[in-house]
Scaffold this motif. Structure first.
Motif, PDB file in Angstrom:
ATOM      1  N   LYS A   1       0.834  -1.204   0.000  1.00 60.30           N
ATOM      2  CA  LYS A   1       0.000   0.000   0.000  1.00 60.30           C
ATOM      3  C   LYS A   1       0.872   1.260   0.000  1.00 60.30           C
ATOM      4  O   LYS A   1       0.540   2.243  -0.650  1.00 60.30           O
ATOM      5  N   ILE A   2       1.989   1.209   0.742  1.00 62.50           N
ATOM      6  CA  ILE A   2       2.924   2.346   0.740  1.00 62.50           C
ATOM      7  C   ILE A   2       3.457   2.548  -0.672  1.00 62.50           C
ATOM      8  O   ILE A   2       3.563   3.674  -1.151  1.00 62.50           O
ATOM      9  N   GLN A   3       3.793   1.457  -1.332  1.00 60.68           N
ATOM     10  CA  GLN A   3       4.306   1.535  -2.696  1.00 60.68           C
ATOM     11  C   GLN A   3       3.293   2.142  -3.656  1.00 60.68           C
ATOM     12  O   GLN A   3       3.674   2.739  -4.654  1.00 60.68           O
ATOM     13  N   SER A   4       2.012   2.003  -3.320  1.00 65.58           N
ATOM     14  CA  SER A   4       0.985   2.607  -4.175  1.00 65.58           C
ATOM     15  C   SER A   4       0.625   4.023  -3.718  1.00 65.58           C
ATOM     16  O   SER A   4      -0.292   4.631  -4.272  1.00 65.58           O
TER      17      SER A   4
ATOM     18  N   LEU B   1      11.731  -0.769  -3.732  1.00 70.89           N
ATOM     19  CA  LEU B   1      11.784  -2.037  -2.994  1.00 70.89           C
ATOM     20  C   LEU B   1      11.100  -3.107  -3.837  1.00 70.89           C
ATOM     21  O   LEU B   1       9.890  -3.055  -4.067  1.00 70.89           O
ATOM     22  N   LYS B   2      11.882  -4.065  -4.302  1.00 72.16           N
ATOM     23  CA  LYS B   2      11.347  -5.082  -5.217  1.00 72.16           C
ATOM     24  C   LYS B   2      10.555  -6.164  -4.495  1.00 72.16           C
ATOM     25  O   LYS B   2       9.600  -6.692  -5.021  1.00 72.16           O
TER      26      LYS B   2
ATOM     27  N   HIS C   1      11.244  -8.034   2.289  1.00 75.46           N
ATOM     28  CA  HIS C   1      12.541  -7.540   2.768  1.00 75.46           C
ATOM     29  C   HIS C   1      12.467  -6.116   3.292  1.00 75.46           C
ATOM     30  O   HIS C   1      13.482  -5.440   3.391  1.00 75.46           O
ATOM     31  N   PHE C   2      11.262  -5.674   3.638  1.00 77.61           N
ATOM     32  CA  PHE C   2      11.094  -4.289   4.079  1.00 77.61           C
ATOM     33  C   PHE C   2      11.967  -3.948   5.282  1.00 77.61           C
ATOM     34  O   PHE C   2      12.618  -2.899   5.304  1.00 77.61           O
TER      35      PHE C   2
END
Length: 190
Positions: free
Chosen positions: A9-12, A61-62, A66-67
């Motif tokens: 969600k952060i990535q979006s 971050l792929k 691994h956050f």
């Protein structure tokens, strides 16, 4: 909601998810940055900067799994940058839990423990920054070798080597410190 879902969600672009991740990691991040910098206000700034960078770089971050190591890598880089080449001391208070004996020996135990902590922290302070960082991440933050390697941007073997060297240096320093104390006590008693 799982951590992986929050990261996605952060990535979006979801700021609420960032707030939830912040709540999960803020105390651990503050503790870690404080152990590196020994400055409460700098630690707060570092953590804030790390979360901002985390949000702005989240798409890089792929693998959301691994956050934690990715975030601590960001935090480490910012803390190192803040530290510069100045050597700071580790905080002596609140690193170890206080002895909780309920006997009259409690104050004696606390005093002895504090003395041991002071000696240990003084010796940790003598380590170079990378060895100090490995010790803090491993013993105070509970990260494993693989996570530390990701945080520090190096191979697991390098982490193991630094951890081994740091332990060896600490052991030698503590033994020398103990021998010096024994000699001092003998000289005072003669």
């Amino acid at each position: 909601m799982s951590e992986i879902e929050l990261v996605k969600k952060i990535q979006s672009g979801d700021m609420n998810a960032l707030g939830e991740i912040f709540e999960i990691y803020k105390n651990q991040a503050l503790k870690y940055s404080y152990l590196i910098t020994n400055d409460k206000f700098a630690s707060e700034d570092i953590v804030q900067e790390a979360f901002i960078k985390c949000y702005s770089s989240a798409k890089s971050l792929k693998n959301a799994e691994h956050f934690k190591s990715w975030f601590f890598k960001i935090l480490t880089r910012i803390a190192w940058k803040r530290m510069g080449k100045d050597k700071k001391t580790l905080p002596l208070e609140n690193i170890f839990e206080k002895v909780d004996d309920e006997s009259i020996d409690k104050s004696i135990n606390i005093y002895i423990r504090n003395q041991e902590e002071e000696i240990l922290h003084a010796e940790i302070e003598n380590l170079d920054l990378k060895q100090k960082t490995v010790i803090v991440l491993f013993y105070f933050n509970g990260l494993n070798i693989k996570e530390i390697a990701k945080v520090m941007g190096c191979f697991e073997g390098t982490v193991k080597s630094r951890l081994y060297s740091a332990r060896k240096n600490l052991k030698e320093s503590l033994l020398n410190n103990e021998e010096g104390k024994s000699v001092y006590v003998k000289e005072c008693n003669s």
